[in-house]
Design an enzyme around this catalytic site. Sequence first.
Site, short mmCIF file in Angstrom:
data_model
loop_
_atom_site.label_atom_id
_atom_site.label_comp_id
_atom_site.label_asym_id
_atom_site.label_seq_id
_atom_site.Cartn_x
_atom_site.Cartn_y
_atom_site.Cartn_z
N TYR A 55 -4.70 -3.64 -20.93
CA TYR A 55 -4.99 -2.21 -20.75
C TYR A 55 -6.50 -2.03 -20.63
O TYR A 55 -7.26 -2.60 -21.41
CB TYR A 55 -4.48 -1.40 -21.95
CG TYR A 55 -3.33 -0.51 -21.54
CD1 TYR A 55 -3.46 0.37 -20.49
CD2 TYR A 55 -2.11 -0.57 -22.23
CE1 TYR A 55 -2.40 1.17 -20.09
CE2 TYR A 55 -1.05 0.23 -21.84
CZ TYR A 55 -1.20 1.10 -20.77
OH TYR A 55 -0.16 1.89 -20.38
N GLU A 57 -8.18 1.34 -19.61
CA GLU A 57 -8.54 2.69 -19.16
C GLU A 57 -10.04 2.88 -19.21
O GLU A 57 -10.70 2.47 -20.19
CB GLU A 57 -7.86 3.75 -20.04
CG GLU A 57 -6.51 4.14 -19.50
CD GLU A 57 -5.42 4.01 -20.52
OE1 GLU A 57 -5.43 2.99 -21.25
OE2 GLU A 57 -4.58 4.93 -20.59
N ASP A 201 -9.16 8.84 6.21
CA ASP A 201 -8.12 8.00 5.63
C ASP A 201 -7.92 6.81 6.58
O ASP A 201 -7.31 6.95 7.65
CB ASP A 201 -6.83 8.83 5.51
CG ASP A 201 -5.69 8.03 4.88
OD1 ASP A 201 -5.77 6.79 4.86
OD2 ASP A 201 -4.72 8.65 4.43
N THR A 227 -5.64 1.91 1.96
CA THR A 227 -4.76 1.00 1.23
C THR A 227 -5.33 -0.40 1.41
O THR A 227 -6.22 -0.62 2.23
CB THR A 227 -3.31 1.02 1.79
OG1 THR A 227 -3.38 0.72 3.19
CG2 THR A 227 -2.66 2.36 1.58
N LYS A 230 -2.14 -3.13 4.32
CA LYS A 230 -1.71 -3.02 5.72
C LYS A 230 -2.52 -4.03 6.55
O LYS A 230 -2.35 -5.22 6.37
CB LYS A 230 -1.87 -1.57 6.19
CG LYS A 230 -0.99 -0.59 5.41
CD LYS A 230 -1.05 0.80 5.98
CE LYS A 230 -0.07 1.74 5.30
NZ LYS A 230 -0.63 2.42 4.12
N ARG A 236 -0.48 -4.67 -2.61
CA ARG A 236 -0.14 -3.26 -2.43
C ARG A 236 -1.05 -2.40 -3.31
O ARG A 236 -1.05 -2.55 -4.53
CB ARG A 236 1.32 -3.08 -2.86
CG ARG A 236 1.98 -1.80 -2.50
CD ARG A 236 3.48 -2.01 -2.43
NE ARG A 236 3.79 -2.78 -1.25
CZ ARG A 236 3.94 -2.26 -0.02
NH1 ARG A 236 3.82 -0.97 0.17
NH2 ARG A 236 4.20 -3.05 1.00
#
Length: 418
Positions: A55, A57, A201, A227, A230, A236
């Site tokens: 973790y 954060e 984008d 992203t 692609k 991903r």
Amino acid sequence: MDRELDSFKLFDPEIYEALKGELERQRAKINLIASENYASPEILRITGCLLTNKYAEGYPGKRYYSGCEFVDEVEELARIRAMSLFGSEHANVQPHSGTQANMAVYFSMLKPGDTIMTMDLSSGGHLSHGAKSNFSGMLYKVVHYSVNRETEKLDYDEVRVIAETEKPKLIVAGGSSYSRWIDFEEFREIADEVGAVLMVDMAHFSGLVAGKAHPSPVPYADVVTSTTHKTLRGPRGGFILSQQRYAERIDASVFPGTQGGPLMNVIAAKAVCFKEASKPKFRSYAEEVVLNARVLAEKLASNGLRVVSGGTDTHLFLIDLRPMRITGKEAQEILDSVDINVNMNEIPYDPAPPNITSGIRIGTPAITTRGMRPEHMDLLGDLITSALEKRHDSMALARVRSEIQEFARNFPLYQEVF
Ligand code: DSN
């Protein structure tokens, strides 16, 4: 079958069967889905690594948990590599997806009710660019620009008129099925004229930008989202590039604004992806993706199919199936039956509903990774055409399928891994 998969067989046979099936599917089918690719074995491995346990954060040096010294190094490496690859002042590599990246940018720049201006879905936009069924369409007032009906390309005079009339607070350029280069400089001018923030984008074409086969939006946009899976061929996920003056508010908008703990294993894989994309080999890959798309579009056009806007400058193009009297949904199913994957896609001003559509979208990132070159596009184009034209002839479809299977066997996939 690979040792790793074999070990799954013992402790989780159900998952093993699904994984084995998916590996065989990926090997057997020709993947022309424009948003998909095959990540390298290294990226597959890193995505499944022990960093999934941590973790973290917060951001490097400012975490809400102890024990983050090594994940800090990983995230800094990913950020620095992203900035250096794309020449940006700031990078946030935590967004879990492209839509999460877009959401964080909207939250950092807009209040609910503000106006955003984006390309409409049938012209090539994206759900997260203000579709009614998406949070972006629910929270903001959305105005769209479209492609010109005749040319099926963006008409910047029209974009300018809409911007001047609607005075959007944020303009989005980019999308998921527009096949032409976008004039980012023109968008910058329009945004400046109306005092809007410009967000690009580049989820679809970021790998082409990295490989210098497409103009970069970074010098023109206030903020760029993307992203990683692609054309960029990574794990991903998503990321955001911005000018330094927006860094603090974008970071706050990703965490704690819209996400909790970052996926550190995926961030490590993003770091590897940015490294891979900075290599000369990736530049050849990006060039070849575009060349394959152009040659395949030309082949299909010469076989009589209608290519939207008459061609492509990128990794994808759309086929308007109306002259063949077939819907996008039917074409997707017919091609799947002969082991070719494409997706049904709206064409500009599509009269058909989005779950039927009048078009299919064809992209070359995955087949190029698999080793297909422009000289293979002739056969592929003929097989696609035959399947669509002879869709009522089951013998002909069986012949196409067996030719596709033979063709696919020439391009082994993950031989060295599985
Ligand atoms: N689903 C992606 C695509 O296929 O383009 C966009 O999110």
